[in-house]
Design an enzyme around this catalytic site. Sequence first.
Site, PDB file in Angstrom:
ATOM      1  CG  HIS A  92      -2.066   0.986   1.182  1.00  0.00           C
ATOM      2  ND1 HIS A  92      -1.942   2.290   1.198  1.00  0.00           N
ATOM      3  CD2 HIS A  92      -3.535   0.732   1.074  1.00  0.00           C
ATOM      4  CE1 HIS A  92      -3.039   2.904   1.427  1.00  0.00           C
ATOM      5  NE2 HIS A  92      -3.874   1.911   0.978  1.00  0.00           N
ATOM      6  NE  ARG A 125      -3.206   7.794  -1.662  1.00  0.00           N
ATOM      7  CZ  ARG A 125      -3.059   6.738  -2.172  1.00  0.00           C
ATOM      8  NH1 ARG A 125      -2.982   6.580  -3.643  1.00  0.00           N
ATOM      9  NH2 ARG A 125      -3.245   5.620  -1.575  1.00  0.00           N
TER      10      ARG A 125
END
Lengths: 598, 250
Positions: free
Chosen positions: A237, A257
């Site tokens: 990740h 994000r």
Amino acid sequence: MADLERHDYDVVVIGAGGAGLRAAIEAHERGARTAVVCKSLLGKAHTVMAEGGIAAAMGNVYPEDNWRVHFRDTMRGGKMLNHWRMAQLHAQEAPARVRELEDWGALFDRTPDGLISQRDFGGHRYARLAHVGDRTGLELIRTLQQRTVALGIDVFMECTVTRLLTADDGAISGAFAYRRDSGQFLAFRAPAVVLATGGIGKSYTVTSNSWEYTGDGHSLALAAGASLINMEFLQFHPTGMVWPPSVRGILVTESVRGDGGVLKNAAGNRFMFDYIPDYFRKETAETEEEADRWYTDKKNNRRPPELLPRDEVARAINSEVKADRGSPHGGVFLDIASRRDADYVQKRLPSMYHQFKELAEVDITAEAMEVGPTCHYVMGGVEVHPETAAASVTGLFAAGEVAGGMHGSNRLGGNSLSDLLVFGRRAGTAAAGHAASAPAAALSETALAEAETAALAPFGRQGGENPYTVQHDLQEAMNSLVGIIRTAAEVEQALERIAELKVRVQALTVAGGRHYNPGWHLALDLPHMLRVSECVARAALERQESRGGHTREDFPGPREEWGQLNVLCTLFGDGIGLHRKPLPGMPPELAEIFEESG
Amino acid sequence: MSYEANLRVWRGDADGGELQDFTVTVNEGEVVLDILHRLQATQTPDLAVRWNCKAGKCGSCSAEVNGRPRLMCLTRMGTFEPDESITITPLRAFPVVRDLVTDVSYNYDKAREMPPFVPPERDADGNHRMQQIDVERSQEFRKCIECFLCQDVCHVVRDHEDNKPAFAGPRYLMRLAELDMHPLDGVDRRRLAQDHFGLGMCNITKCCSEVCPEGIKITDNALIPMKERVVDRKYVPPTWLGNAIRRRRQ
């Protein structure tokens, strides 16, 4: 074995995360006598860590969304190595699986129309993730837990399965386990076993995974005769915490994000614009202005490069740090503070706010976070039949992270929770169906005695090593030699180290008694961790290309011939055997989807 | 900066035990759970500790640090003086299994007694419709990570084992409030809350809210409103009259 606790069931589900509980609920509702066996307390499974949401093309926010778009995004995110039929069933069934959670009490965030709200995530063309703030996994696990309890399903908490038991014909006959609190043994007789044991990340130093992620389900399946597929593909990740050292690896949700956060290097540049691969160029914004407009106008703008699939973003961060453009503690900056107001951040990302405040003394509404890649998810797993989640061993089923094929070489965020629900339910259906037609075989007393002897072996040895030292050395080897960027020489070195560790594991010594003894538990977990790490390393050496969650510095870029092949691992004596297997052909009506405009 | 910390850890089982002294290295930014892991890896490999996520999301590593119920993964070593002795003991309200691990089955028993959620039919298009403002009240309570610190600290059961059968504790009284405020739920659990789960035994000292690592206002937002609703049901004249007549007939 007079003192052995014995139980008879139709279906035994190993694991109580999203996939296990969903499988148990389905098997129970189809009339099977069902038990759940789990290593921790009910409600503590790793699913609880999932933050962002459940991907499902419900079309609540973008009516243009439908299963075909979700299917396309999933396959492209996996660089076309996914089993097409799993990806299709997943995209088609996810919306119904989300809606039924509401019938069981789940409370998702809403749209102004009162429908389930959906948020943006990397690799998904439309806002598609059903969510509850940034604690969606908790909502999922609690809802399934409360449903499981309401139905009266038997749950064996803090019990660890050490072996699957098979009959003379090789079919599943049950499982052997111990109670963590008392150290006493249990035998389950059952014609159907569903593996829902999650992943393998605890073999790495920097990981978002808990102690439970030892790959025991993968290893049990191998030992029972099943094959593993795609084990070279690990998802790092892109955003784990990097500071302070004690929290290194803990997940920072992609929702940061999705909700407007951007990645910056030490010079303050949004470096992701320099890492847009040709494969995604057509659908990715080229300027910061276009990227920023996209949040409010998706029709006329393309997505920010920060929302490329996870493998792309993780590699980019890795490159920036290597080029000395990183943050003070060896990561990069994830900045939402300068882009969204504090109220918005606290509302959308309450648990991230809390996590940074408590663990790093960072106020994410006022300053940037430091983040870097962390071992998060294994795409590889038990090779299963797409419709039934059945492994090649009769009576064995696998769902969730322990199963392979669904995500190809890289999983999109949000597709894990939906995977758990879709294939958990399918595994429960098929396991109950199998149990209804197959009688439970008697358990072999010899096999039970052997399982007991093996489990107690570490107590009988003197003067050997402490299991924690061996675990530490395995984590170091995998982290540094079979990590995000790989070379043949390093992977070969890792295999040598694994061979040495296998010898050391044979000589471990355990202190103390059988009552709740973590040192003993780790000694029993380590052979699983080693077996699965060997699969990862061998498959990584075999695949001579870079694709998704497998990057070979000595073979950069994808290669067409490898785009048609899966690597399979099987147990071969004490070692791992490899086979190459062609991908199943996609029917033309689905292949067409990829020819439609990008 | 690293330093050597003095740790006093309770070790033992259901038959008894004692505090044992250890000296363990502490590095910058570490939490109590890190120190116990270091203790396991270097000195006491069989030290029993329950934990999972190490990020304050699963609620497994509950214990009492210097007498206060805490999640060990969220208790930073930096909050103590380097020369201070830190005492770690198991949750006091539950029976010890071994070392810092307790038998929390009381909580799971109470969960099993809870009458489940019952939804209405879906709308014709297959959806349920709810407004954000309406789901938020119950969402606050669904943040609960079931660490059971509130159950541990609640004085109704902390030193009164005999109250446990009649009292569900803050976590499950809050669950009743959560269901009562759930926009879709169709069951009235107010009588049960009072008669079976012991809502009346709570005298709102707010200890539960103080220890909640999720910052849920258990007393103010769940228990007090639930008490008010129970009172409404009991003393709204038509309800009271109806109940009185029903009782006489029996």
